[in-house]
Write a protein that holds these residues in place. Structure first.
Motif, PDB file in Angstrom:
ATOM      1  N   PRO A 141       0.993  -1.356   0.008  1.00 61.24           N
ATOM      2  CA  PRO A 141       0.132  -0.056   0.048  1.00 61.24           C
ATOM      3  C   PRO A 141       0.907   1.162  -0.116  1.00 61.24           C
ATOM      4  N   LEU A 142       0.464   2.386  -0.602  1.00 61.15           N
ATOM      5  CA  LEU A 142       1.111   3.482  -0.905  1.00 61.15           C
ATOM      6  C   LEU A 142       0.489   4.613   0.170  1.00 61.15           C
ATOM      7  N   GLU A 143       1.485   5.388   0.908  1.00 60.47           N
ATOM      8  CA  GLU A 143       0.785   6.264   1.801  1.00 60.47           C
ATOM      9  C   GLU A 143       2.098   7.263   2.256  1.00 60.47           C
ATOM     10  N   ALA A 144       2.366   8.377   1.248  1.00 59.58           N
ATOM     11  CA  ALA A 144       3.356   9.216   1.426  1.00 59.58           C
ATOM     12  C   ALA A 144       3.120   9.869   2.668  1.00 59.58           C
ATOM     13  N   THR A 145       4.273  10.294   3.347  1.00 52.83           N
ATOM     14  CA  THR A 145       4.123  11.127   4.792  1.00 52.83           C
ATOM     15  C   THR A 145       4.420  12.608   4.672  1.00 52.83           C
ATOM     16  N   ASN A 146       4.779  13.014   3.449  1.00 55.38           N
ATOM     17  CA  ASN A 146       5.485  14.578   3.483  1.00 55.38           C
ATOM     18  C   ASN A 146       5.232  14.915   1.908  1.00 55.38           C
ATOM     19  N   PRO A 147       5.303  16.143   1.859  1.00 58.89           N
ATOM     20  CA  PRO A 147       4.803  16.648   0.339  1.00 58.89           C
ATOM     21  C   PRO A 147       5.721  16.170  -0.718  1.00 58.89           C
ATOM     22  N   TYR A 148       6.980  15.992  -0.534  1.00 54.32           N
ATOM     23  CA  TYR A 148       7.853  15.569  -1.666  1.00 54.32           C
ATOM     24  C   TYR A 148       7.086  14.233  -1.774  1.00 54.32           C
ATOM     25  N   GLY A 149       7.093  13.369  -0.933  1.00 56.41           N
ATOM     26  CA  GLY A 149       6.625  11.864  -1.250  1.00 56.41           C
ATOM     27  C   GLY A 149       5.301  11.977  -2.076  1.00 56.41           C
ATOM     28  N   GLN A 150       4.506  12.973  -1.538  1.00 52.52           N
ATOM     29  CA  GLN A 150       2.972  13.126  -2.002  1.00 52.52           C
ATOM     30  C   GLN A 150       3.176  13.535  -3.759  1.00 52.52           C
ATOM     31  N   THR A 151       3.955  14.467  -3.699  1.00 57.06           N
ATOM     32  CA  THR A 151       4.015  14.743  -5.309  1.00 57.06           C
ATOM     33  C   THR A 151       4.237  13.594  -6.083  1.00 57.06           C
ATOM     34  N   LYS A 152       5.304  12.566  -5.829  1.00 54.80           N
ATOM     35  CA  LYS A 152       5.585  11.637  -6.536  1.00 54.80           C
ATOM     36  C   LYS A 152       4.447  10.702  -6.509  1.00 54.80           C
ATOM     37  N   LEU A 153       3.661  10.237  -5.496  1.00 53.75           N
ATOM     38  CA  LEU A 153       2.353   9.525  -5.354  1.00 53.75           C
ATOM     39  C   LEU A 153       1.360  10.110  -6.488  1.00 53.75           C
ATOM     40  N   MET A 154       1.069  11.434  -6.345  1.00 45.83           N
ATOM     41  CA  MET A 154       0.177  12.065  -7.104  1.00 45.83           C
ATOM     42  C   MET A 154       0.583  11.745  -8.553  1.00 45.83           C
ATOM     43  N   LEU A 155       2.025  12.031  -8.924  1.00 41.64           N
ATOM     44  CA  LEU A 155       2.219  11.885 -10.455  1.00 41.64           C
ATOM     45  C   LEU A 155       2.292  10.560 -10.986  1.00 41.64           C
ATOM     46  N   GLU A 156       2.554   9.616  -9.809  1.00 39.67           N
ATOM     47  CA  GLU A 156       2.120   8.214 -10.302  1.00 39.67           C
ATOM     48  C   GLU A 156       0.809   7.917 -10.811  1.00 39.67           C
ATOM     49  N   GLN A 157      -0.145   8.469 -10.070  1.00 43.86           N
ATOM     50  CA  GLN A 157      -1.565   8.282 -10.464  1.00 43.86           C
ATOM     51  C   GLN A 157      -1.873   9.051 -11.583  1.00 43.86           C
ATOM     52  N   ILE A 158      -1.388  10.320 -12.022  1.00 45.99           N
ATOM     53  CA  ILE A 158      -1.615  11.084 -12.983  1.00 45.99           C
ATOM     54  C   ILE A 158      -0.944  10.291 -14.285  1.00 45.99           C
ATOM     55  N   LEU A 159       0.246   9.639 -14.122  1.00 46.16           N
ATOM     56  CA  LEU A 159       0.576   8.742 -15.512  1.00 46.16           C
ATOM     57  C   LEU A 159       0.133   7.434 -15.464  1.00 46.16           C
ATOM     58  N   LEU A 160      -0.511   6.828 -14.587  1.00 42.51           N
ATOM     59  CA  LEU A 160      -1.205   5.651 -14.691  1.00 42.51           C
ATOM     60  C   LEU A 160      -2.829   6.126 -15.431  1.00 42.51           C
TER      61      LEU A 160
END
Length: 344
Positions: A141-160
């Motif tokens: 499961p994915l769950e970033a805990t800081n804004p940097y990690g959140q940007t990576k997680l959001m971008l992964e979803q955008i690319l999907l």
């Protein structure tokens, strides 16, 4: 075949540029040099004895990026550009969300306009958050805990979502663990602005007496010596992983996600001991309080990358530290002032 490298003057980008050039690829580098040095471009050329094109440009400059695509026949993109300091992202969340997300959106829109649908995306193990189970596999499961990690997680979803919208897209998302080391020549390496955020450049700057001591955040974790354990990967192995991901997406479509690590961990005190051994320098350290949010052990399950990409990290921890030390010892102040690489 031309490969566009965003953030190609940075730490991981510069090492990947060397690998691409030495493999015979034509490359075009775009970098705004906000957290990298133009000196790295000189060193890439020096190591490879190959020519390449460089544009000093921010990815938010849509017209400028569009012009780059018009000038060159781009086949694929390796996207390294972005802000990357976890602590800074907590202090400057809007800056991180705007820069990392908007620049990637602009890049993908320009790619789509020019009919380029092959992308290797630089993600991060920070998207896993605070996992207590190891090794960490891509299906955790994915769950970033800081804004940097959140940007990576959001971008992964955008690319999907992008790949679902158009079956021409071939995207490889690479989640790296802890890149360290440097090119064996000692000419390119990690060149942090100000005080390093990561362990090994901090250790190496203590070794050259730029910094006084290493702060070890906690010695009461449930590990062999009480200090945190992390998965460190040589930056050249990481660059080679990007090459294998590129080769794969050039022949297929859809989205693939891969961990890039070694699959084993080393503690903070182990890292200090290895660096002392390879450098012959004493590394003073002090035990301080744990940092909020740190976990005891984190390392990757790399079996998917091993099987599907035919890739594995080959360099051990001693080689990682030796190469990091060669870079730091040869360049105690990072990239020295020299004639800048010509910009377009």
């Amino acid at each position: 075949m031309a490969i566009l490298i965003t953030g190609g003057a940075g730490y991981i980008g510069s090492h990947t540029c060397v690998e691409l050039l030495e493999a015979g690829y034509e490359i075009v580098i775009v970098d705004n040099l906000s957290n990298s040095s133009p000196m790295a471009l000189n060193r890439i050329a020096e190591i490879t004895n190959k020519n390449f094109t460089f544009y000093k440009m921010d990815l938010l400059d849509r017209n400028g990026l569009d012009d780059v695509f018009s000038r060159h026949s781009i086949d694929a993109i390796m996207h390294f550009a972005g802000l990357k300091a976890v602590g800074e992202s907590v202090r400057l969340p809007l800056t991180y969300y705007h820069t990392n997300i908007m620049s990637t959106l602009v890049l993908c829109e320009v790619m789509q306009k020019h009919g380029v649908h092959k992308l290797v995306f630089s993600s991060s193990a920070t998207v896993y958050g605070l996992q207590e189970q190891v090794p960490i596999s891509e299906n955790f499961p994915l769950e970033a805990t800081n804004p940097y990690g959140q940007t990576k997680l959001m971008l992964e979803q955008i690319l999907l979502d992008l790949a679902k919208s158009n079956e021409q897209w071939g995207i490889s998302i690479l989640r790296y663990f802890n890149p360290i080391g440097a090119h064996e020549s000692g000419k390119i390496g990690e060149n942090p602005n100000g005080i390093p955020n990561n362990l090994l450049p901090f250790i190496s700057q203590v070794a050259v007496q730029k910094l006084e001591q290493v702060n070890v955040f906690g010695d009461d974790y449930p590990t062999a010596d009480g200090t945190g354990v992390r998965d460190y990967i040589h930056v050249v192995d990481l660059a080679k992983g990007h090459m294998r991901a590129l080769e794969r997406i050039l022949g297929k479509t859809g989205v693939d996600v891969y961990n890039l690590g070694t699959g084993r961990g080393y503690s903070v005190l182990e890292m200090i001991a290895v660096f002392e051994r390879v450098s012959g320098r004493s590394i003073p350290y002090s035990i301080v309080d744990r940092r909020p949010g740190d976990i005891a052990v984190c390392f990757a399950d790399t079996s998917k990358a091993n099987e599907e990409l035919g890739w594995a990290a080959l360099r051990g921890i001693e080689e990682m530290c030796k190469d990091a030390w060669r870079w730091q010892y040869s360049n105690p102040n990072g990239y020295e002032q020299e004639e800048l690489f010509a910009t377009n």
